[in-house]
Design a protein around this motif. Structure first.
Motif, PDB file in Angstrom:
ATOM      1  N   VAL A   1       0.754  -1.298  -0.088  1.00 34.95           N
ATOM      2  CA  VAL A   1       0.181  -0.002   0.071  1.00 34.95           C
ATOM      3  C   VAL A   1       0.966   1.074  -0.115  1.00 34.95           C
ATOM      4  CG1 VAL A   1      -1.875   1.428   1.044  1.00 34.95           C
ATOM      5  CG2 VAL A   1      -1.882  -1.236   1.284  1.00 34.95           C
ATOM      6  N   LEU A   2       0.524   2.149  -0.835  1.00 32.40           N
ATOM      7  CA  LEU A   2       1.531   3.490  -0.963  1.00 32.40           C
ATOM      8  C   LEU A   2       0.558   4.559  -1.308  1.00 32.40           C
ATOM      9  CD1 LEU A   2       4.083   1.944  -3.852  1.00 32.40           C
ATOM     10  CD2 LEU A   2       4.422   2.089  -1.464  1.00 32.40           C
ATOM     11  N   GLY A   3       1.256   5.639  -0.733  1.00 35.02           N
ATOM     12  CA  GLY A   3       0.420   7.074  -1.160  1.00 35.02           C
ATOM     13  C   GLY A   3      -0.518   7.094  -0.033  1.00 35.02           C
ATOM     14  N   ASP A   4      -1.703   7.798  -0.394  1.00 38.30           N
ATOM     15  CA  ASP A   4      -2.628   8.043   0.544  1.00 38.30           C
ATOM     16  C   ASP A   4      -3.755   7.048   0.647  1.00 38.30           C
ATOM     17  OD1 ASP A   4      -4.001   8.552  -1.528  1.00 38.30           O
ATOM     18  OD2 ASP A   4      -4.325  10.932  -1.367  1.00 38.30           O
ATOM     19  N   ALA A   5      -3.715   6.060   0.249  1.00 37.00           N
ATOM     20  CA  ALA A   5      -4.753   4.750   0.372  1.00 37.00           C
ATOM     21  C   ALA A   5      -4.801   4.279   1.870  1.00 37.00           C
ATOM     22  CB  ALA A   5      -4.544   3.473  -0.505  1.00 37.00           C
ATOM     23  N   THR A   6      -6.021   4.249   2.589  1.00 39.78           N
ATOM     24  CA  THR A   6      -6.256   3.876   4.009  1.00 39.78           C
ATOM     25  C   THR A   6      -7.290   2.722   3.814  1.00 39.78           C
ATOM     26  OG1 THR A   6      -7.804   5.646   4.042  1.00 39.78           O
ATOM     27  CG2 THR A   6      -5.552   6.016   4.499  1.00 39.78           C
ATOM     28  N   VAL A   7      -7.487   2.238   5.098  1.00 38.71           N
ATOM     29  CA  VAL A   7      -8.401   1.240   5.361  1.00 38.71           C
ATOM     30  C   VAL A   7      -9.576   1.792   5.855  1.00 38.71           C
ATOM     31  CG1 VAL A   7      -8.892  -0.912   6.925  1.00 38.71           C
ATOM     32  CG2 VAL A   7      -6.557  -0.579   5.931  1.00 38.71           C
ATOM     33  N   ALA A   8     -10.795   1.283   5.313  1.00 36.85           N
ATOM     34  CA  ALA A   8     -12.144   1.975   5.710  1.00 36.85           C
ATOM     35  C   ALA A   8     -13.206   0.703   5.591  1.00 36.85           C
ATOM     36  CB  ALA A   8     -12.435   2.634   4.647  1.00 36.85           C
ATOM     37  N   PRO A   9     -14.193   0.739   6.108  1.00 37.13           N
ATOM     38  CA  PRO A   9     -15.258  -0.117   6.299  1.00 37.13           C
ATOM     39  C   PRO A   9     -15.595  -0.767   4.836  1.00 37.13           C
ATOM     40  CG  PRO A   9     -16.028   1.624   7.575  1.00 37.13           C
ATOM     41  CD  PRO A   9     -14.616   2.141   6.933  1.00 37.13           C
ATOM     42  N   GLY A  10     -15.539  -1.870   4.680  1.00 31.53           N
ATOM     43  CA  GLY A  10     -15.687  -2.647   3.326  1.00 31.53           C
ATOM     44  C   GLY A  10     -16.865  -3.501   3.259  1.00 31.53           C
ATOM     45  N   LYS A  11     -17.089  -4.170   2.131  1.00 32.92           N
ATOM     46  CA  LYS A  11     -18.282  -4.899   1.912  1.00 32.92           C
ATOM     47  C   LYS A  11     -18.119  -6.197   2.865  1.00 32.92           C
ATOM     48  CE  LYS A  11     -21.991  -6.667   0.058  1.00 32.92           C
ATOM     49  NZ  LYS A  11     -23.339  -6.079   0.323  1.00 32.92           N
ATOM     50  N   VAL A  12     -17.028  -6.692   3.001  1.00 32.63           N
ATOM     51  CA  VAL A  12     -16.715  -7.681   3.849  1.00 32.63           C
ATOM     52  C   VAL A  12     -15.731  -7.230   5.078  1.00 32.63           C
ATOM     53  CG1 VAL A  12     -16.374 -10.175   4.032  1.00 32.63           C
ATOM     54  CG2 VAL A  12     -17.894  -9.316   2.229  1.00 32.63           C
ATOM     55  N   GLY A  13     -15.948  -7.112   6.120  1.00 31.71           N
ATOM     56  CA  GLY A  13     -14.547  -6.442   6.899  1.00 31.71           C
ATOM     57  C   GLY A  13     -14.023  -5.255   6.232  1.00 31.71           C
ATOM     58  N   GLY A  14     -12.825  -5.049   6.120  1.00 30.74           N
ATOM     59  CA  GLY A  14     -12.288  -3.854   5.781  1.00 30.74           C
ATOM     60  C   GLY A  14     -12.209  -3.929   4.093  1.00 30.74           C
ATOM     61  N   ALA A  15     -11.783  -2.603   3.903  1.00 29.66           N
ATOM     62  CA  ALA A  15     -11.584  -2.123   2.418  1.00 29.66           C
ATOM     63  C   ALA A  15     -10.441  -1.138   2.335  1.00 29.66           C
ATOM     64  CB  ALA A  15     -12.824  -1.794   1.640  1.00 29.66           C
ATOM     65  N   LEU A  16      -9.880  -0.928   1.034  1.00 30.26           N
ATOM     66  CA  LEU A  16      -8.892   0.137   0.953  1.00 30.26           C
ATOM     67  C   LEU A  16      -9.582   1.170   0.199  1.00 30.26           C
ATOM     68  CD1 LEU A  16      -5.399  -1.486  -0.250  1.00 30.26           C
ATOM     69  CD2 LEU A  16      -6.082  -0.167   1.928  1.00 30.26           C
ATOM     70  N   ARG A  17      -9.711   2.409   0.768  1.00 30.94           N
ATOM     71  CA  ARG A  17     -10.118   3.516   0.228  1.00 30.94           C
ATOM     72  C   ARG A  17      -9.263   4.387  -0.339  1.00 30.94           C
ATOM     73  NH1 ARG A  17     -12.704   7.127   4.595  1.00 30.94           N
ATOM     74  NH2 ARG A  17     -14.787   5.525   4.314  1.00 30.94           N
ATOM     75  N   PHE A  18      -9.598   4.652  -1.590  1.00 29.15           N
ATOM     76  CA  PHE A  18      -8.547   5.639  -2.331  1.00 29.15           C
ATOM     77  C   PHE A  18      -9.243   7.189  -2.836  1.00 29.15           C
ATOM     78  CE2 PHE A  18      -8.216   1.274  -3.599  1.00 29.15           C
ATOM     79  CZ  PHE A  18      -6.582   1.108  -3.524  1.00 29.15           C
ATOM     80  N   THR A  19      -8.476   8.066  -2.614  1.00 32.78           N
ATOM     81  CA  THR A  19      -9.091   9.712  -2.614  1.00 32.78           C
ATOM     82  C   THR A  19      -8.932  10.190  -3.970  1.00 32.78           C
ATOM     83  OG1 THR A  19      -6.845  10.512  -2.022  1.00 32.78           O
ATOM     84  CG2 THR A  19      -8.320   9.634  -0.240  1.00 32.78           C
ATOM     85  N   GLY A  20      -8.468   9.410  -5.040  1.00 39.30           N
ATOM     86  CA  GLY A  20      -7.995   9.970  -6.322  1.00 39.30           C
ATOM     87  C   GLY A  20      -6.836  10.812  -6.471  1.00 39.30           C
ATOM     88  N   GLY A  21      -5.950  10.274  -5.327  1.00 42.52           N
ATOM     89  CA  GLY A  21      -4.484  11.135  -4.963  1.00 42.52           C
ATOM     90  C   GLY A  21      -3.758  10.303  -5.534  1.00 42.52           C
ATOM     91  N   THR A  22      -2.548   9.994  -4.323  1.00 44.78           N
ATOM     92  CA  THR A  22      -1.524   9.353  -4.625  1.00 44.78           C
ATOM     93  C   THR A  22      -1.545   7.701  -4.385  1.00 44.78           C
ATOM     94  OG1 THR A  22      -0.321   9.738  -2.647  1.00 44.78           O
ATOM     95  CG2 THR A  22       0.061  11.328  -4.415  1.00 44.78           C
ATOM     96  N   GLY A  23      -2.854   7.539  -3.849  1.00 41.71           N
ATOM     97  CA  GLY A  23      -2.913   6.133  -3.277  1.00 41.71           C
ATOM     98  C   GLY A  23      -2.679   4.867  -4.148  1.00 41.71           C
TER      99      GLY A  23
END
Length: 1023
Positions: free
Chosen positions: A854-876
């Protein structure tokens, strides 16, 4: 692999490989009868003295005394040759001088296995000379065999002297060429013409450019750029042009000279009668064009008469003139095009009765209107430059009742790349040859730079084979004829199946391979050096790379070392060039994610490969910049100012194309004529990349934007610094190529079937590959034996395993000290499953094992099943080391889009992008540098949607929540290098969860099962 181990291996295998060589099939030595003695062909008839001299220059006097020529015109008008005789007494009988030349070339290649071509103009021949076991007869299927591109001199060597020209003419003749373009001396013709109309000698020299840009001046593209030319050089080129033309005539080749289309200086109206129509032509790629004397103006005939009179006097009369009016633009001044061509043809026939006008078929020319002006089309022929680039083939509809030559333009700008549309040449040429009512009368070999011996030989041989032939077998014969050993046959079979089986370009006109990015203007997203060149390599680069270790194995048995070194260096440099296309995106990712350590390591790797490439090119004079600068300074004589002027003009042409100090704009021509030559790589391109990387390093360190670099100014600084270049080769080609093979971990042990990351519906019946002849190969999986084999003399091996179960397989193959592994999949198999619910590392829960970072500004967020990775349209982004997965494949993933309709990636590589949103907002797929494809479906925002993409090898079907939403008529390898986003483009805004990839195509029922399973975190498509 250690370099010393590879070098030792090449030496140790010498005896083994030589014992395993296949004997010559065409060069069986037929003993001379008792008392026959040794013949002497020195007393040949006058009509064949040119052929005896040709063979003597190429193969030596001893050889030429054993090969006698006979030329006797045929009664049926056909051109043919026959090779017969006995050892030490060979006869080449032919019906024309050109057929006799081709017979000599055919004999050297297919009987002696000592072909004369680039890199080896003077092959080593045996004594006595061998004879074929039975007579060989070949008949030409086409009368016209033309060679020459209007730009050829500029991009090959503008300052070739007589020795180089003589060698090239010999090579052309031995390949059956009977029409050759001759530009030198046209400048002197123009000087005399202008003096006829009141110009002083000094004024003419101020308009006539240096030889570097004369090709474009002759085409009416540029005016006096690079002028003035010295009188000494003009006189020298007049003498050279006459010598070239006379030698061509002597060898039975027609010198094709530039004709008069009306090109004049911009002030010509002041030297013409009042009212003479002189039309301004504007600019071409930022350079001012010369003016154009309207062909319909009465004064045109008078100037044309002067031109042809002086051309006859200086260069001798000829029967073909090359003329391209309104080439790549220009202004007709309101004159009807049919009137233009009618007037040009009239002037030609008035002065050179019966001569033929040859025009380049390029960018819509000749137009229907232009052809309408040619009343006698028997005196007109088109050398088609787009026979392999046009969507369809056959020119009868576009050029009715008009003769044309099947032609190809390759090596654009003199690019140092190997490859051509070889299979397409064979298919289209013979298809048209056998088509009823066709007007094709021959071939046109038109490389912009004469760099590629295989492409030249293949295209020039088309008129001498009775029917279509196997490209694979031809390539193996090419290697045998070129090196004098069969040990390189497998290497050239690979090269032929990759670099010389290019597809027709999907867009544009450049049917060519992509260049190395080493010679591109530095940019982390660079995809080509010349803007018109392909943005990705149109062949399998991994397979091409396997040719290098196979070619190295041939070293101990090679007879023709000059040819071998030329090709070995070329192959090695093309492989490092291909590596730039995977390395640069990694450098870009490291920079975007601010990974300084990775950035430093990857850029150091880039510069190291540049050094290795420069080293291997430095072993071959043809690939050394110093060879060409030496030609320029030699042409200038002893005057230091002139020597500097000519060298500078050459360096500008092959870097920025123009000198910005002259007020001209480089425009799209900047870097067009890139050459991967030693000295130019190390002295110009590497410092450019080093400066660029240093700028980016400072930007990373300081957190600032990188400082801009004026690349045109850098080119000017380089050129005007009077750089020096080595003129003597340095090092050993085999050692330098071995260093590249070691650096890239290229082994002679290769598995060719199953292919890497390939998919098989059932267990393979055979496992196949390449290795070192005589070696024992073992194949294992998890330390258990799968099968074994012995490498055959032709470098191939194969073994049959027991039935392997469905699933992912990693086999290990060993031969001696070499080991390679291959991963493939049998049946429908889950190969990747990224849960997407952790920071730092995203685990691949499937057997694929390609964990993501995982690189840039991608972060863990609530997912469909458990967690998911959230992307902001930036460097993630999430990067993996997963290679492309060949079709068929299937992808499933949960997506929850929260942003706009800009392009958003689900999976990405430099080959393809699986898109959640295309630029139109619809779901789709991008095949990089080919096309974008979409289905009529937009993913709803702020809700979880399960997308499934299924590529069955011919089309891609998209499903949303288990239901079909559309199909795209394309197929592509699946890129897995990045997940969820790929900044700075295709950046996703939203969350991605539970990404699964299957090798194999899911059925509609399996897609529905997968969707149902995925709602609770499952990955079960069922059966």
């Amino acid at each position: 692999m250690r370099r010393s181990a590879r070098a030792s291996f090449v030496l140790l295998c010498s005896a083994l490989v030589s014992l395993l060589m296949v004997p010559a099939t065409g060069a069986v030595a037929v003993p001379a009868p008792p008392g026959a003695g040794t013949p002497d062909c020195r007393a040949s008839a006058r009509s064949t003295q040119a052929q005896q001299a040709l063979l003597s220059r190429v193969a030596g006097t001893v050889a030429s005394h054993q090969v006698c020529f006979e030329i006797k015109p045929s009664t049926d008008g056909a051109e043919r040759f026959t090779i017969s005789g006995r050892t030490g007494h060979v006869t080449i009988s032919a019906t024309t001088a050109s057929a006799a030349n081709q017979g000599a070339g055919w004999y050297l290649k297919y009987v002696v296995h000592a072909a004369a071509n680039l890199g080896n103009p003077h092959p080593v021949v045996p004594t006595p000379m061998p004879a074929p076991s039975e007579p060989i007869t070949q008949t030409a299927n086409a009368a016209n065999r033309y060679l020459g591109n209007d730009t050829h001199d500029g991009y090959t060597d503008p300052y070739m002297g007589w020795d180089q020209w003589q060698s090239m003419l010999d090579i052309y003749a031995l390949h059956g060429i009977n029409q050759v373009y001759v530009l030198p001396g046209t400048d002197a013709v123009y000087q005399r013409v202008l003096q006829d109309f009141g110009y002083t000698a000094e004024q003419t020299r101020a308009w006539i450019p240096l030889p570097t840009t004369q090709p474009w001046w002759a085409m009416q593209n540029v005016s006096n750029y690079g002028a003035p030319i010295s009188q000494e050089l003009l006189d020298q080129r007049a003498s050279l042009g006459r010598r070239i033309a006379d030698r061509a005539r002597e060898l039975g080749m027609v010198p094709v000279l530039p004709g008069f289309i009306g090109t004049v200086p911009t002030d010509f109206a002041a030297h013409a009668p009042v009212g003479t129509k002189v039309i301004a032509q504007g600019t071409w790629s930022g350079q001012p064009r010369p003016a154009w004397l309207a062909p319909t103006d009465p004064f045109f005939a008078q100037v044309a008469a002067s031109y042809y009179r002086h051309a006859d006097d200086l260069l001798g009369k000829t029967s073909i003139y090359r003329m391209n009016p309104l080439q790549e633009g220009g202004s007709s001044g309101g004159i009807a095009q049919q009137d233009i061509t009618a007037s040009i043809m009239s002037a030609l026939q008035d002065n050179e009765a019966g001569a033929t006008w040859m025009q380049l078929g390029w960018q819509g020319n000749p137009t229907t209107a232009q052809l309408a002006g040619i009343s006698d089309k028997s005196r007109f022929v088109v050398s088609d430059g787009l026979s392999d680039a046009s969507p369809s083939w056959g020119r009868e509809a576009a050029w009715p009742n008009t003769k044309y030559l099947f032609g190809s333009i390759y090596a654009y700008g003199g690019h140092t790349v190997m490859g051509a549309t070889g299979q397409l040449w064979i298919d289209r040429y013979y298809g048209q040859l056998n088509a009823a009512g066709n007007n094709m009368t021959g071939i046109a070999v038109m490389p912009e730079g004469f760099e590629d011996p295989a492409a030249f030989e293949l295209l020039s041989e088309l008129p001498w084979h009775a029917e279509a032939f196997s490209l694979s077998e031809w390539m193996q014969d090419f290697a045998y004829g070129r090196y004098g050993t069969t040990a390189a046959a497998k290497a050239w079979e690979i090269i032929g199946a990759t670099a010389y089986t290019l597809p027709r370009p999907s867009s544009g006109t450049h049917a060519e391979p992509a260049e190395t990015l080493f010679v591109a203007q530095p940019n982390l997203t660079a995809m080509n050096a010349d803007p018109a060149s392909p943005k990705q390599q149109p062949y399998d680069t991994a397979r091409f790379a396997t040719a290098l270790p196979q070619l190295l194995l041939a070293a101990p048995t090679v007879v023709q070392k000059g040819a071998y070194d030329f090709d070995l260096a070329d192959v090695a440099a093309n492989i490092t060039g291909n590596t730039t296309r995977t390395l640069l995106p990694k450098i870009n990712t490291a920079y975007l994610t601010k990974d300084s350590a990775a950035f430093q390591a990857l850029t150091a790797r880039w510069l190291e490969l540049m050094d290795l490439t420069d080293d291997v090119m430095a072993t071959v004079p043809w690939f050394m910049m110093g060879s060409y600068v030496a030609s320029a300074t030699s042409a200038a004589g002893s005057d230091p100012t002139a020597r500097s002027q000519l060298a500078t003009s050459l360096l500008y042409l092959w870097t920025s194309w123009v000198d910005p100090a002259d007020g001209y704009k480089a425009g799209s021509l900047n870097n067009y004529a890139n050459h991967t030559y030693s000295g130019l790589l190390s002295g110009y391109y590497k410092p450019n990349w080093q400066a660029y990387f240093d700028t980016l390093t400072r930007a990373l360190r300081d957190g600032t934007a990188p400082a801009p670099i004026d690349w045109i100014a850098r080119a000017s600084t380089f050129v005007t610094s009077a750089p020096t270049f080595a003129t003597a080769p340095a090092g050993d080609t085999v050692s330098a190529a071995t260093a590249i093979a070691d650096a890239l971990s290229l082994s002679p042990l290769v598995v060719t079937n199953p292919g890497p990351n390939g998919w098989l519906p059932t267990s393979p019946g055979v496992i196949e590959g390449l290795g070192v002849p005589g070696g024992a190969v073992t194949v294992t999986e998890n330390a258990a034996s799968v099968c074994s084999a012995t490498v055959r003399p032709d470098h191939t091996w194969s073994c049959s395993p027991a039935t392997l179960p469905d699933g992912l397989h990693d086999i290990v193959v060993k031969e001696s000290s070499y080991t390679t592994t291959v991963r493939f999949v049998i049946g429908l198999t889950l190969v990747d499953h990224w849960l997407m619910d952790t920071d730092g590392t995203v685990t691949d829960a499937a057997r694929g094992g390609y964990n993501g970072t995982v690189l840039g500004d991608a972060t863990v967020a609530p997912g469909k099943v458990g967690g998911a990775l959230r992307f902001t349209g930036g460097t993630g982004t999430v990067t993996t080391a997963a290679p492309d997965l060949p079709a068929p494949w299937s992808v499933g993933a949960w997506v929850n889009i929260t942003g706009g309709s800009s392009s958003m990636a689900l999976l990405n590589s430099d080959t393809s992008i699986v898109k959640i949103n295309s630029s139109s907002g619809k779901v789709g797929v991008t095949r990089r540098n080919v096309a974008d494809y979409t289905v009529n479906y937009v993913v709803p925002k702020s809700t979880w949607t399960y997308l499934t993409y299924v590529d069955d090898g011919s089309r891609i079907t998209v499903y949303a929540n288990g239901s079909v939403v559309g199909t795209m008529n394309t197929s592509t390898p699946l890129g897995r290098a990045a997940i969820g986003s790929f900044p700075p483009k295709d950046s996703t805004t939203g969350s991605v969860d539970e990404v699964s990839i299957f090798a194999g195509a899911l059925t509609a029922g399996q897609v529905q099962n997968l969707y149902t399973s995925a709602t609770t975190g499952g990955i079960n498509p069922g059966t």
